[in-house]
Structure formats: C-alpha cells, structure tokens
Design a protein around this motif. Structure first.
Motif, PDB file in Angstrom:
ATOM      1  N   ILE A  92       0.838  -1.201   0.000  1.00 20.63           N
ATOM      2  CA  ILE A  92       0.000   0.000   0.000  1.00 20.63           C
ATOM      3  C   ILE A  92       0.872   1.249   0.000  1.00 20.63           C
ATOM      4  CG2 ILE A  92      -1.738   1.317   1.293  1.00 20.63           C
ATOM      5  CD1 ILE A  92      -2.697  -1.377   2.465  1.00 20.63           C
ATOM      6  N   ALA A  93       0.548   2.180  -0.889  1.00 16.58           N
ATOM      7  CA  ALA A  93       1.207   3.482  -0.955  1.00 16.58           C
ATOM      8  C   ALA A  93       0.280   4.540  -0.350  1.00 16.58           C
ATOM      9  CB  ALA A  93       1.533   3.835  -2.408  1.00 16.58           C
ATOM     10  N   ALA A  94       0.836   5.694  -0.031  1.00 20.69           N
ATOM     11  CA  ALA A  94       0.079   6.757   0.638  1.00 20.69           C
ATOM     12  C   ALA A  94      -1.096   7.266  -0.196  1.00 20.69           C
ATOM     13  CB  ALA A  94       1.000   7.911   0.995  1.00 20.69           C
ATOM     14  N   THR A  95      -1.048   7.100  -1.509  1.00 22.58           N
ATOM     15  CA  THR A  95      -2.127   7.596  -2.376  1.00 22.58           C
ATOM     16  C   THR A  95      -3.081   6.492  -2.817  1.00 22.58           C
ATOM     17  OG1 THR A  95      -0.763   7.291  -4.345  1.00 22.58           O
ATOM     18  CG2 THR A  95      -0.694   9.472  -3.274  1.00 22.58           C
ATOM     19  N   ASP A  96      -2.953   5.300  -2.251  1.00 16.27           N
ATOM     20  CA  ASP A  96      -3.749   4.170  -2.719  1.00 16.27           C
ATOM     21  C   ASP A  96      -5.215   4.226  -2.292  1.00 16.27           C
ATOM     22  OD1 ASP A  96      -1.659   3.052  -4.074  1.00 16.27           O
ATOM     23  OD2 ASP A  96      -1.520   1.256  -2.827  1.00 16.27           O
ATOM     24  N   ILE A  97      -6.028   3.714  -3.185  1.00 16.39           N
ATOM     25  CA  ILE A  97      -7.450   3.492  -2.949  1.00 16.39           C
ATOM     26  C   ILE A  97      -7.773   2.044  -3.315  1.00 16.39           C
ATOM     27  CG2 ILE A  97      -8.123   5.891  -3.417  1.00 16.39           C
ATOM     28  CD1 ILE A  97      -9.172   4.778  -6.195  1.00 16.39           C
ATOM     29  N   VAL A  98      -8.944   1.614  -2.932  1.00 21.66           N
ATOM     30  CA  VAL A  98      -9.520   0.374  -3.445  1.00 21.66           C
ATOM     31  C   VAL A  98     -10.796   0.782  -4.149  1.00 21.66           C
ATOM     32  CG1 VAL A  98     -10.597  -1.828  -2.871  1.00 21.66           C
ATOM     33  CG2 VAL A  98      -8.590  -1.070  -1.604  1.00 21.66           C
ATOM     34  N   GLU A  99     -10.978   0.265  -5.353  1.00 21.49           N
ATOM     35  CA  GLU A  99     -12.175   0.549  -6.129  1.00 21.49           C
ATOM     36  C   GLU A  99     -12.797  -0.796  -6.499  1.00 21.49           C
ATOM     37  OE1 GLU A  99     -12.141   3.713  -9.223  1.00 21.49           O
ATOM     38  OE2 GLU A  99     -12.499   2.000 -10.561  1.00 21.49           O
ATOM     39  N   VAL A 100     -14.068  -0.988  -6.159  1.00 19.70           N
ATOM     40  CA  VAL A 100     -14.782  -2.226  -6.463  1.00 19.70           C
ATOM     41  C   VAL A 100     -15.945  -1.875  -7.390  1.00 19.70           C
ATOM     42  CG1 VAL A 100     -16.063  -4.190  -5.527  1.00 19.70           C
ATOM     43  CG2 VAL A 100     -14.191  -3.158  -4.188  1.00 19.70           C
ATOM     44  N   ARG A 101     -15.978  -2.519  -8.551  1.00 16.34           N
ATOM     45  CA  ARG A 101     -17.109  -2.344  -9.481  1.00 16.34           C
ATOM     46  C   ARG A 101     -18.003  -3.565  -9.318  1.00 16.34           C
ATOM     47  NH1 ARG A 101     -18.529  -2.988 -15.277  1.00 16.34           N
ATOM     48  NH2 ARG A 101     -19.806  -1.199 -15.817  1.00 16.34           N
ATOM     49  N   ILE A 102     -19.200  -3.355  -8.779  1.00 15.02           N
ATOM     50  CA  ILE A 102     -20.098  -4.437  -8.388  1.00 15.02           C
ATOM     51  C   ILE A 102     -21.525  -4.098  -8.766  1.00 15.02           C
ATOM     52  CG2 ILE A 102     -20.292  -3.419  -6.071  1.00 15.02           C
ATOM     53  CD1 ILE A 102     -20.724  -6.261  -4.960  1.00 15.02           C
ATOM     54  N   LYS A 103     -22.302  -5.145  -9.028  1.00  9.93           N
ATOM     55  CA  LYS A 103     -23.745  -4.944  -9.179  1.00  9.93           C
ATOM     56  C   LYS A 103     -24.454  -6.051  -8.425  1.00  9.93           C
ATOM     57  CE  LYS A 103     -24.502  -7.293 -13.624  1.00  9.93           C
ATOM     58  NZ  LYS A 103     -25.066  -7.118 -14.970  1.00  9.93           N
ATOM     59  N   LEU A 104     -25.603  -5.702  -7.909  1.00  9.59           N
ATOM     60  CA  LEU A 104     -26.473  -6.683  -7.277  1.00  9.59           C
ATOM     61  C   LEU A 104     -27.418  -7.173  -8.354  1.00  9.59           C
ATOM     62  CD1 LEU A 104     -27.245  -4.890  -3.906  1.00  9.59           C
ATOM     63  CD2 LEU A 104     -25.561  -6.674  -4.371  1.00  9.59           C
ATOM     64  N   THR A 105     -27.420  -8.474  -8.601  1.00  6.26           N
ATOM     65  CA  THR A 105     -28.317  -9.026  -9.612  1.00  6.26           C
ATOM     66  C   THR A 105     -29.663  -9.387  -9.008  1.00  6.26           C
ATOM     67  OG1 THR A 105     -27.317 -11.205  -9.320  1.00  6.26           O
ATOM     68  CG2 THR A 105     -26.452  -9.808 -11.097  1.00  6.26           C
ATOM     69  N   SER A 106     -29.698  -9.474  -7.671  1.00  6.51           N
ATOM     70  CA  SER A 106     -30.972  -9.586  -6.955  1.00  6.51           C
ATOM     71  C   SER A 106     -30.736  -9.186  -5.510  1.00  6.51           C
ATOM     72  CB  SER A 106     -31.540 -11.006  -7.011  1.00  6.51           C
ATOM     73  OG  SER A 106     -30.788 -11.884  -6.203  1.00  6.51           O
ATOM     74  N   CYS A 107     -31.705  -8.552  -4.938  1.00  6.58           N
ATOM     75  CA  CYS A 107     -31.737  -8.296  -3.499  1.00  6.58           C
ATOM     76  C   CYS A 107     -33.143  -7.805  -3.183  1.00  6.58           C
ATOM     77  CB  CYS A 107     -30.660  -7.346  -3.014  1.00  6.58           C
ATOM     78  SG  CYS A 107     -30.827  -5.637  -3.438  1.00  6.58           S
ATOM     79  N   SER A 108     -33.529  -7.948  -1.925  1.00  4.39           N
ATOM     80  CA  SER A 108     -34.938  -7.726  -1.628  1.00  4.39           C
ATOM     81  C   SER A 108     -35.220  -6.647  -0.595  1.00  4.39           C
ATOM     82  CB  SER A 108     -35.554  -9.047  -1.154  1.00  4.39           C
ATOM     83  OG  SER A 108     -34.836  -9.534  -0.046  1.00  4.39           O
ATOM     84  N   VAL A 109     -34.208  -6.046  -0.049  1.00  7.22           N
ATOM     85  CA  VAL A 109     -34.432  -4.996   0.950  1.00  7.22           C
ATOM     86  C   VAL A 109     -33.511  -3.824   0.675  1.00  7.22           C
ATOM     87  CG1 VAL A 109     -35.141  -6.611   2.744  1.00  7.22           C
ATOM     88  CG2 VAL A 109     -32.747  -5.979   2.568  1.00  7.22           C
ATOM     89  N   SER A 110     -33.827  -2.679   1.243  1.00  9.49           N
ATOM     90  CA  SER A 110     -32.915  -1.550   1.106  1.00  9.49           C
ATOM     91  C   SER A 110     -31.705  -1.778   2.005  1.00  9.49           C
ATOM     92  CB  SER A 110     -33.611  -0.242   1.459  1.00  9.49           C
ATOM     93  OG  SER A 110     -33.989  -0.265   2.810  1.00  9.49           O
ATOM     94  N   ILE A 111     -30.615  -1.195   1.630  1.00 11.34           N
ATOM     95  CA  ILE A 111     -29.360  -1.387   2.345  1.00 11.34           C
ATOM     96  C   ILE A 111     -29.024  -0.095   3.061  1.00 11.34           C
ATOM     97  CG2 ILE A 111     -26.928  -1.936   2.048  1.00 11.34           C
ATOM     98  CD1 ILE A 111     -27.929  -3.272  -0.666  1.00 11.34           C
ATOM     99  N   SER A 112     -28.842  -0.166   4.349  1.00 17.24           N
ATOM    100  CA  SER A 112     -28.662   1.063   5.115  1.00 17.24           C
ATOM    101  C   SER A 112     -27.253   1.236   5.661  1.00 17.24           C
ATOM    102  CB  SER A 112     -29.651   1.082   6.281  1.00 17.24           C
ATOM    103  OG  SER A 112     -29.429  -0.032   7.119  1.00 17.24           O
ATOM    104  N   SER A 113     -26.398   0.248   5.531  1.00 21.97           N
ATOM    105  CA  SER A 113     -25.053   0.380   6.093  1.00 21.97           C
ATOM    106  C   SER A 113     -24.017   0.360   4.985  1.00 21.97           C
ATOM    107  CB  SER A 113     -24.793  -0.748   7.095  1.00 21.97           C
ATOM    108  OG  SER A 113     -24.958  -1.995   6.467  1.00 21.97           O
ATOM    109  N   PRO A 114     -22.902   1.060   5.180  1.00 19.04           N
ATOM    110  CA  PRO A 114     -21.890   1.148   4.125  1.00 19.04           C
ATOM    111  C   PRO A 114     -21.111  -0.148   3.966  1.00 19.04           C
ATOM    112  CG  PRO A 114     -21.138   2.262   6.096  1.00 19.04           C
ATOM    113  CD  PRO A 114     -22.555   1.838   6.354  1.00 19.04           C
ATOM    114  N   ALA A 115     -20.568  -0.321   2.783  1.00 23.69           N
ATOM    115  CA  ALA A 115     -19.689  -1.444   2.510  1.00 23.69           C
ATOM    116  C   ALA A 115     -18.387  -1.272   3.294  1.00 23.69           C
ATOM    117  CB  ALA A 115     -19.388  -1.494   1.022  1.00 23.69           C
ATOM    118  N   GLN A 116     -17.663  -2.371   3.481  1.00 26.00           N
ATOM    119  CA  GLN A 116     -16.385  -2.334   4.184  1.00 26.00           C
ATOM    120  C   GLN A 116     -15.362  -3.159   3.413  1.00 26.00           C
ATOM    121  OE1 GLN A 116     -18.004  -4.018   7.835  1.00 26.00           O
ATOM    122  NE2 GLN A 116     -17.564  -2.086   8.872  1.00 26.00           N
TER     123      GLN A 116
END
Length: 191
Positions: free
Chosen positions: A93-117
């Motif tokens: 890890i470098a001081a300028t590093d990020i993590v980027e995740v490109r994701i889609k939910l193909t199904s889910c049934s409720v709203s999501i209220s908490s952030p990803a980790q």
C-alpha cells in the motif's frame, strides 16, 4: 472523452478527479494496471485461480469466477462478505492508494442502510482481516433497486507500507434477505 463519444485513457484521466487512470477494455472502463493491482476475473488470470468464498452469518459457499466476473448468492444472512481464501496479492500500500470495487447486485430484496467495508490480511496471518476504514466517495451504499454496476471506493493510504496478502469485501453489512452479486473488478492502487 474523444470526439466520437468513446473514452480513451488520457481523456478519462483528465476528466475524473477521484478515479484512477482508466483504459477502455471490452466496453468497460478499467483502471490502469501499470499503476496498481487489478483483479479482472478473466479466464487464465491469477485471480481466477484463487479460491474465493462468500460468507455470512448463516453459512458460506465458494464464489465462482465465470464470464469475467466474480459472483455468488447469499441465501439469508447478516454481514455478507466475499473473501480470498487462497492466493497472494503481494500489493504494498502506498500513501495515495485506494480500493475501487465495481459491483452490481443481480438480486436483493431490501434496502441497504449500512456502508460497505474493505479488509485485508498480511502474509504472517492470512486469515485475520484488518479493516480498511470507512468507505470514501459519494456512493458507498449499493442501490438494491438498480441492477447496474456501481463503483465503491475506499481510501487505504493511511496503511502505507502494509503488504496486502488477501482481501475481504463486505458489500452489504446487514442485509437480512437473499442477494446475488457480480464483481467486475477490484482495483488497488493510486487514485
């Protein structure tokens, strides 16, 4: 963006403030692999050969790499996660590093209220995942109603010098019903 509406690497880099440089690959904008670690989940890639699992409060199963994505389904759970159970990234890890995740939910049934980790482990203890802190950016909760890809970004620069062995991504921290996901890529490197 070029005159014909397509993105090219230089134009995309010039027009995005918080995103890594991108190149056009198979109609998908992908971060520049020469500047970080890019997991694309294509046949023959190292990450396609790693063992991936999805786990939750009610069980676990192997995630699958197919058609250029990492995918799986959680039946009914809390604290849903996708993690590497074999392989080694070896990303420092470098001081300028990020993590980027490109994701889609193909199904889910409720709203999501908490952030990803996002979490990582180190070579000396590859099954103990350390949290990467709070997500950064403006879109940290996946939209359950959308079936489009969404990009979630994490700032990990405060852990500069740490060598990432394996990763874990909790894409929905507290969903209580079935969900299915596809991860197009995970990028770790400079913003």
């Amino acid at each position: 963006m070029s005159d014909n509406g397509d993105y090219d690497g230089a134009a995309a880099a010039a027009t995005t403030n918080s995103m890594p440089d991108v190149t056009k690959m198979e109609d998908t904008l992908m971060p520049d692999t020469s500047k970080g670690t890019l997991l694309q989940f294509v046949d023959g890639s190292a990450e396609a050969g790693y063992t991936w699992a999805h786990k939750s409060g009610t069980g676990s199963a192997n995630a699958t790499v197919s058609g250029g994505v990492l995918k799986g389904t959680h039946q009914s759970s809390s604290d849903t996660m996708v993690l590497m159970t074999s392989g080694s990234l070896g990303h420092t890890i470098a001081a300028t590093d990020i993590v980027e995740v490109r994701i889609k939910l193909t199904s889910c049934s409720v709203s999501i209220s908490s952030p990803a980790q996002f979490f990582w482990s180190v070579a000396s203890d590859p099954t103990n995942f350390t949290p990467a802190g709070s997500p950064v950016g403006s879109n940290n909760n996946l939209n359950c109603a959308s079936r489009d890809y969404q990009i979630i970004t994490f700032d990990i620069g405060s852990a500069a010098g740490t060598v990432i062995e394996r990763i874990r991504y909790d894409y929905i921290a507290w969903e209580t019903a079935q969900s299915a996901y596809e991860i197009d890529y995970i990028y770790i490197g400079p913003a």
